[in-house]
Scaffold this motif. Sequence first.
Motif, PDB file in Angstrom:
ATOM      1  N   ASP A 176     -28.444 -23.510  15.821  1.00  0.00           N
ATOM      2  CA  ASP A 176     -27.155 -23.030  16.321  1.00  0.00           C
ATOM      3  C   ASP A 176     -26.018 -23.755  15.613  1.00  0.00           C
ATOM      4  OD1 ASP A 176     -27.277 -25.551  17.417  1.00  0.00           O
ATOM      5  OD2 ASP A 176     -27.279 -24.891  19.498  1.00  0.00           O
ATOM      6  N   ASP A 177     -26.354 -24.337  14.460  1.00  0.00           N
ATOM      7  CA  ASP A 177     -25.387 -25.149  13.710  1.00  0.00           C
ATOM      8  C   ASP A 177     -25.317 -24.662  12.265  1.00  0.00           C
ATOM      9  OD1 ASP A 177     -23.783 -27.079  12.582  1.00  0.00           O
ATOM     10  OD2 ASP A 177     -25.127 -28.744  13.022  1.00  0.00           O
ATOM     11  N   ILE A 178     -24.203 -24.098  11.884  1.00  0.00           N
ATOM     12  CA  ILE A 178     -24.048 -23.591  10.516  1.00  0.00           C
ATOM     13  C   ILE A 178     -24.048 -24.724   9.484  1.00  0.00           C
ATOM     14  CG2 ILE A 178     -21.522 -23.613  10.475  1.00  0.00           C
ATOM     15  CD1 ILE A 178     -21.739 -20.875   9.001  1.00  0.00           C
ATOM     16  N   HIS A 179     -23.749 -25.933   9.920  1.00  0.00           N
ATOM     17  CA  HIS A 179     -23.665 -27.054   8.981  1.00  0.00           C
ATOM     18  C   HIS A 179     -25.024 -27.501   8.453  1.00  0.00           C
ATOM     19  CE1 HIS A 179     -19.846 -27.115  11.245  1.00  0.00           C
ATOM     20  NE2 HIS A 179     -19.378 -27.212  10.020  1.00  0.00           N
ATOM     21  N   ASN A 180     -26.107 -27.052   9.073  1.00  0.00           N
ATOM     22  CA  ASN A 180     -27.433 -27.384   8.538  1.00  0.00           C
ATOM     23  C   ASN A 180     -28.134 -26.142   7.972  1.00  0.00           C
ATOM     24  OD1 ASN A 180     -28.286 -25.995  10.802  1.00  0.00           O
ATOM     25  ND2 ASN A 180     -29.602 -27.621  11.580  1.00  0.00           N
ATOM     26  N   ILE A 181     -27.363 -25.133   7.602  1.00  0.00           N
ATOM     27  CA  ILE A 181     -27.921 -23.859   7.152  1.00  0.00           C
ATOM     28  C   ILE A 181     -28.856 -24.019   5.943  1.00  0.00           C
ATOM     29  CG2 ILE A 181     -25.894 -23.245   5.747  1.00  0.00           C
ATOM     30  CD1 ILE A 181     -28.105 -20.775   7.694  1.00  0.00           C
ATOM     31  N   GLU A 182     -28.486 -24.876   5.008  1.00  0.00           N
ATOM     32  CA  GLU A 182     -29.354 -25.045   3.836  1.00  0.00           C
ATOM     33  C   GLU A 182     -30.702 -25.637   4.234  1.00  0.00           C
ATOM     34  OE1 GLU A 182     -26.910 -25.824  -0.048  1.00  0.00           O
ATOM     35  OE2 GLU A 182     -26.012 -26.954   1.606  1.00  0.00           O
ATOM     36  N   LYS A 183     -30.679 -26.612   5.127  1.00  0.00           N
ATOM     37  CA  LYS A 183     -31.918 -27.225   5.602  1.00  0.00           C
ATOM     38  C   LYS A 183     -32.783 -26.189   6.317  1.00  0.00           C
ATOM     39  CE  LYS A 183     -33.601 -30.959   8.538  1.00  0.00           C
ATOM     40  NZ  LYS A 183     -33.249 -32.003   9.487  1.00  0.00           N
ATOM     41  N   VAL A 184     -32.164 -25.367   7.137  1.00  0.00           N
ATOM     42  CA  VAL A 184     -32.890 -24.319   7.861  1.00  0.00           C
ATOM     43  C   VAL A 184     -33.503 -23.321   6.881  1.00  0.00           C
ATOM     44  CG1 VAL A 184     -32.643 -22.362   9.459  1.00  0.00           C
ATOM     45  CG2 VAL A 184     -31.538 -24.543   9.973  1.00  0.00           C
TER      46      VAL A 184
END
Length: 168
Positions: free
Chosen positions: A147-155
């Motif tokens: 629910d956090d766009i700031h970890n999108i690359e990790k996801v």
Amino acid sequence: VSIIDQNNPFSEQIQEYVSKFRYNVLVPLQFLGIPNVEVETDFKSFFEYMSYIMDNIPEDIGVFVTQHMLYQSLNAGMLMYFREKYPNFIFLDDLHYKSDTVPSLYLFKYVDAVFNICSQAGFMGLLWDKKIISFGKSFNNLIKDSDDIHNIEKVLESPTKSKNNIIY
């Protein structure tokens, strides 16, 4: 799922965009005014929601945006604004104006994740084994990967978790 894929009249056009980016995500917009959107998020409009996503997502991630068939969440001026400001903002006019079905259906095969607030697109993403980024506190909490766009690359870099137990 394969029926949609086999009969996709927009696949060549979609693939042109997909190949330009390291990853691709889908942001299906829905009716504004659905209580879940207004109650469960801090976003007051879809323009604000899209601005938040586009301001925070890396430029090497393509962002396919679709609107509900019966409701334009973003007007022509807003679409122009996003297209001019963000080279990774993708809104395919043909998909919306030359299609007689839900525009998002044609994109699930090509994206790596689905952004969602409270629409059925999150569950459609499950059928396609896509990662789900869900804002708010809706039923999508059961299926979200983040629910956090700031970890999108990790996801996006992480392996996709099986959610078959939710589907079946």
